[in-house]
Design a protein around this motif. Structure first.
Motif, mmCIF file in Angstrom:
data_model
loop_
_atom_site.group_PDB
_atom_site.id
_atom_site.type_symbol
_atom_site.label_atom_id
_atom_site.label_comp_id
_atom_site.label_asym_id
_atom_site.label_seq_id
_atom_site.Cartn_x
_atom_site.Cartn_y
_atom_site.Cartn_z
ATOM 1 N N ILE A 1 6.814 -1.320 7.817
ATOM 2 C CA ILE A 1 5.920 -1.896 6.819
ATOM 3 C C ILE A 1 4.938 -2.858 7.466
ATOM 4 O O ILE A 1 3.730 -2.850 7.174
ATOM 5 C CB ILE A 1 6.733 -2.598 5.718
ATOM 6 C CG1 ILE A 1 7.480 -1.557 4.871
ATOM 7 C CG2 ILE A 1 5.834 -3.465 4.828
ATOM 8 C CD1 ILE A 1 8.484 -2.154 3.910
ATOM 9 N N ALA A 2 5.434 -3.694 8.373
ATOM 10 C CA ALA A 2 4.587 -4.714 8.987
ATOM 11 C C ALA A 2 3.445 -4.105 9.792
ATOM 12 O O ALA A 2 2.315 -4.602 9.761
ATOM 13 C CB ALA A 2 5.433 -5.624 9.871
ATOM 14 N N SER B 1 4.804 2.615 -7.355
ATOM 15 C CA SER B 1 5.305 2.695 -5.981
ATOM 16 C C SER B 1 4.931 1.449 -5.195
ATOM 17 O O SER B 1 5.419 1.246 -4.080
ATOM 18 C CB SER B 1 4.747 3.936 -5.282
ATOM 19 O OG SER B 1 3.324 3.915 -5.292
ATOM 20 N N GLY B 2 4.066 0.602 -5.762
ATOM 21 C CA GLY B 2 3.668 -0.630 -5.106
ATOM 22 C C GLY B 2 3.007 -1.567 -6.084
ATOM 23 O O GLY B 2 2.465 -1.145 -7.111
ATOM 24 N N ASP C 1 8.175 5.677 -0.803
ATOM 25 C CA ASP C 1 6.739 5.933 -0.667
ATOM 26 C C ASP C 1 6.180 5.370 0.629
ATOM 27 O O ASP C 1 5.251 5.940 1.210
ATOM 28 C CB ASP C 1 5.996 5.339 -1.865
ATOM 29 C CG ASP C 1 6.181 6.153 -3.130
ATOM 30 O OD1 ASP C 1 5.295 6.942 -3.455
ATOM 31 O OD2 ASP C 1 7.229 6.018 -3.780
ATOM 32 N N ALA C 2 6.710 4.243 1.083
ATOM 33 C CA ALA C 2 6.221 3.641 2.321
ATOM 34 C C ALA C 2 6.479 4.529 3.526
ATOM 35 O O ALA C 2 5.853 4.349 4.572
ATOM 36 C CB ALA C 2 6.884 2.276 2.536
ATOM 37 N N GLN C 3 7.389 5.501 3.392
ATOM 38 C CA GLN C 3 7.680 6.419 4.485
ATOM 39 C C GLN C 3 6.839 7.692 4.439
ATOM 40 O O GLN C 3 6.965 8.547 5.324
ATOM 41 C CB GLN C 3 9.161 6.794 4.460
ATOM 42 C CG GLN C 3 10.100 5.617 4.705
ATOM 43 C CD GLN C 3 11.547 6.038 4.635
ATOM 44 O OE1 GLN C 3 12.167 6.415 5.630
ATOM 45 N NE2 GLN C 3 12.119 5.987 3.439
ATOM 46 N N ALA D 1 -4.496 11.311 1.987
ATOM 47 C CA ALA D 1 -5.009 9.951 2.189
ATOM 48 C C ALA D 1 -4.101 8.887 1.596
ATOM 49 O O ALA D 1 -4.514 7.732 1.451
ATOM 50 C CB ALA D 1 -6.416 9.833 1.590
ATOM 51 N N TYR D 2 -2.873 9.238 1.272
ATOM 52 C CA TYR D 2 -1.981 8.308 0.584
ATOM 53 C C TYR D 2 -1.285 7.375 1.556
ATOM 54 O O TYR D 2 -0.719 7.812 2.570
ATOM 55 C CB TYR D 2 -0.930 9.105 -0.208
ATOM 56 C CG TYR D 2 0.051 8.245 -0.960
ATOM 57 C CD1 TYR D 2 -0.338 7.546 -2.101
ATOM 58 C CD2 TYR D 2 1.379 8.143 -0.547
ATOM 59 C CE1 TYR D 2 0.569 6.768 -2.803
ATOM 60 C CE2 TYR D 2 2.290 7.369 -1.247
ATOM 61 C CZ TYR D 2 1.878 6.683 -2.375
ATOM 62 O OH TYR D 2 2.769 5.908 -3.065
ATOM 63 N N ASN D 3 -1.327 6.070 1.267
ATOM 64 C CA ASN D 3 -0.559 5.095 2.038
ATOM 65 C C ASN D 3 -0.358 3.851 1.173
ATOM 66 O O ASN D 3 -1.263 3.038 1.018
ATOM 67 C CB ASN D 3 -1.272 4.710 3.332
ATOM 68 C CG ASN D 3 -0.400 3.852 4.226
ATOM 69 O OD1 ASN D 3 -0.149 2.691 3.941
ATOM 70 N ND2 ASN D 3 0.079 4.430 5.322
ATOM 71 N N VAL D 4 0.834 3.715 0.610
ATOM 72 C CA VAL D 4 1.084 2.643 -0.352
ATOM 73 C C VAL D 4 1.019 1.261 0.299
ATOM 74 O O VAL D 4 0.608 0.285 -0.347
ATOM 75 C CB VAL D 4 2.440 2.855 -1.068
ATOM 76 C CG1 VAL D 4 3.607 2.677 -0.111
ATOM 77 C CG2 VAL D 4 2.574 1.904 -2.266
#
Length: 285
Positions: free
Chosen positions: A78-79, A128-129, A143-145, A152-155
């Motif tokens: 995540i970081a 999801s966020g 979702d973060a994975q 283009a998805y990136n939560v």
């Protein structure tokens, strides 16, 4: 004398944070392998990203919900994604809050909203966020994975783009502009490109026939959800800039150039829009 002492303490804090939150080599390489969209960064960029990730972890407090086990893989994964947008800016863009809460999957958000007639409603929806102004970022680990870059998805990038947007006091798709990073870009120049692109995208979404809606959702690079509000358009386009830069540039060339100037990165060309001599000092935060 005082300024020298302040810098000395700042340097000591930074060095201590890098030592105490150093990222294991194996974990770092595994994290990069799971984030293929980082491929445009060169070796020097990755060194700075790794240091910034350690500093970010030192500044934030991670927690989980629903008995999800908090792991180093989770924290670093995540970081790294949170630090990517500010790699050529500064961690100060994430100032004023510390909490990051991770749920196993989607979670329910309950809100009080007032409609156009002044009637107050209690609403709830799955998410999801979520980013709270002055408060935590909440993420779905499931979702973060989703980081293979196939769309283009990136939560994580999405929610941290919201955090940047919030710094102006209004979450409106007009993030803060800083002279040392963004000049001569100003509020009017931002509005001329961003607002026009948002209005045009909303027109496209509004004119999609109901019978073609499912197909449009599958084929559109930018999630139709981005038409809900300028802040969502900014966050969704920030995802696209980093995760699908070439496709984003091809479909929205002016908007791509605007966001590339804002973040001082040019992912479609595997380069950066910044003076590398000053990046390390500015990015440390």
């Amino acid at each position: 004398m005082l300024s020298k002492l302040t810098r000395w303490f700042g340097t000591r804090r930074r060095e201590r944070a890098l030592r105490e939150h150093a990222i294991d080599d194996a974990l770092w390489q595994a994290t990069l392998a799971g984030l293929p969209f980082l491929g445009y960064l060169d070796a020097a960029d990755l060194v700075r990203l790794r240091e910034m990730t350690s500093l970010f972890i030192a500044q934030k407090q991670f927690s989980t919900a629903h008995e999800l086990e908090l792991t180093d893989k989770m924290i670093v994964g995540i970081a790294v994604q949170a630090c990517l947008p500010v790699l050529n800016l500064n961690l100060d863009l994430y100032r004023g809050w510390v909490g990051i809460t991770v749920y196993p999957g989607e979670f329910v958000i309950r809100k009080t909203v007032e409609d156009e007639d002044g009637v107050v409603h209690e609403v709830e929806h799955d998410a999801s966020g979520e980013a709270w102004e002055g408060g935590p970022v909440i993420l779905s680990w499931e979702d973060a994975q989703l980081t293979d870059g196939e769309d283009a998805y990136n939560v994580v990038i999405h929610e941290f783009a919201h955090k940047i947007d919030m710094l102006t006091g209004e979450t409106d798709g007009h993030p803060p502009l800083f002279r040392r990073w963004h000049a001569p870009l100003d509020a009017q120049a931002w509005a001329d490109v961003f607002d026009h692109a948002y209005d045009r995208f909303c027109d496209v979404v509004d004119n999609v026939p109901r019978r073609r809606w499912a197909r449009f959702e599958r084929e559109s690079l930018i999630d139709p959800y981005a038409a809900d509000h300028p802040s969502e358009f900014f966050a969704v386009c920030s995802e696209a800039l980093f995760v699908q830069p070439k496709a984003f540039e091809q479909e929205f060339p002016e908007l791509y150039r605007l966001l590339a100037r804002y973040y001082r990165q040019d992912p479609a060309r595997k380069g950066v829009l910044a003076d590398t001599a000053s990046q390390a000092e500015e990015s440390a935060g």
